[in-house]
Design an enzyme around this catalytic site. Structure first.
Site, PDB file in Angstrom:
ATOM      1  N   CYS A  52       0.866  -0.969   0.091  1.00 17.20           N
ATOM      2  CA  CYS A  52       0.112   0.188  -0.081  1.00 17.20           C
ATOM      3  C   CYS A  52       0.832   0.760   0.138  1.00 17.20           C
ATOM      4  O   CYS A  52       0.395   2.119  -0.335  1.00 17.20           O
ATOM      5  CB  CYS A  52      -1.191  -0.303   1.438  1.00 17.20           C
ATOM      6  SG  CYS A  52      -2.068  -1.700   1.368  1.00 17.20           S
ATOM      7  N   THR A  53       2.038   1.642   0.838  1.00 16.76           N
ATOM      8  CA  THR A  53       3.122   2.569   0.555  1.00 16.76           C
ATOM      9  C   THR A  53       3.656   1.908  -0.221  1.00 16.76           C
ATOM     10  O   THR A  53       3.016   3.682  -0.813  1.00 16.76           O
ATOM     11  CB  THR A  53       3.762   2.157   1.803  1.00 16.76           C
ATOM     12  OG1 THR A  53       2.799   1.992   3.533  1.00 16.76           O
ATOM     13  CG2 THR A  53       4.712   3.114   1.801  1.00 16.76           C
TER      14      THR A  53
END
Length: 168
Positions: A52-53
């Site tokens: 996600c990052t």
């Protein structure tokens, strides 16, 4: 088309379900208010996770070019507002990050992007045209990042006046 959970999806050519969700500052963001231009909605499972990052960073790099062309970008997670605020600040994103924490997963459910298994959003991306119609949709497995080139291609097609994208 159905998700593995059996939730109905808005498909390409369907009107995108309207929603209002708080951004990282608690201010409400409504899809209906963004009508008039394209909106890319990107669901992510969890803040502070590697995939996600990495996706947030890739979208942050692509965002200025899309913004110049009046494309809105909304990243949505079922994480709480304070968690997403901290994550968005650390990632220094310029686009809207929205919380689908309460009612839990309501927006993700409306888009067939909610997993009952762990109460988080699945990796679903939807491109909505100026009239609120879904023109492109993609999903990937939890551990797989979505390439920005896929978004770029869908946005280019939509801005060129292309008709419907593909469902996958």
């Amino acid at each position: 088309m159905d998700t593995p959970d059996g939730a109905a999806l808005p498909g390409v050519g369907d009107l995108a379900p309207d929603f209002t969700a708080p951004n990282v500052h608690g201010a409400p963001v409504s899809l209906a208010r963004l009508r008039g231009g394209p909106v890319l909605v990107v669901f992510v499972p969890f803040a502070f996770t590697p995939v996600c990052t990495a996706e947030a960073a890739a979208l942050h790099r692509a965002w200025p070019g899309w913004r110049e062309r009046d494309v809105q970008l909304l990243m949505i997670s079922c994480d709480a507002v304070p968690t997403l605020r901290r994550w968005a600040e650390e990632q220094q994103v310029g686009f809207e990050v929205l919380s689908d924490f309460w009612p839990h997963g309501q927006v993700a459910r409306a888009y067939g992007a909610f997993s009952e298994l762990d109460g988080a959003a699945d990796r679903v991306s939807v491109l909505i045209d100026a009239d609120g119609v879904v023109r492109w949709r993609r999903s990937t497995g939890r551990g797989l990042a979505r390439p920005v080139s896929d978004y770029q291609g869908a946005i280019e097609e939509l801005l060129r006046g292309g008709s419907e994208g593909s469902l996958s």
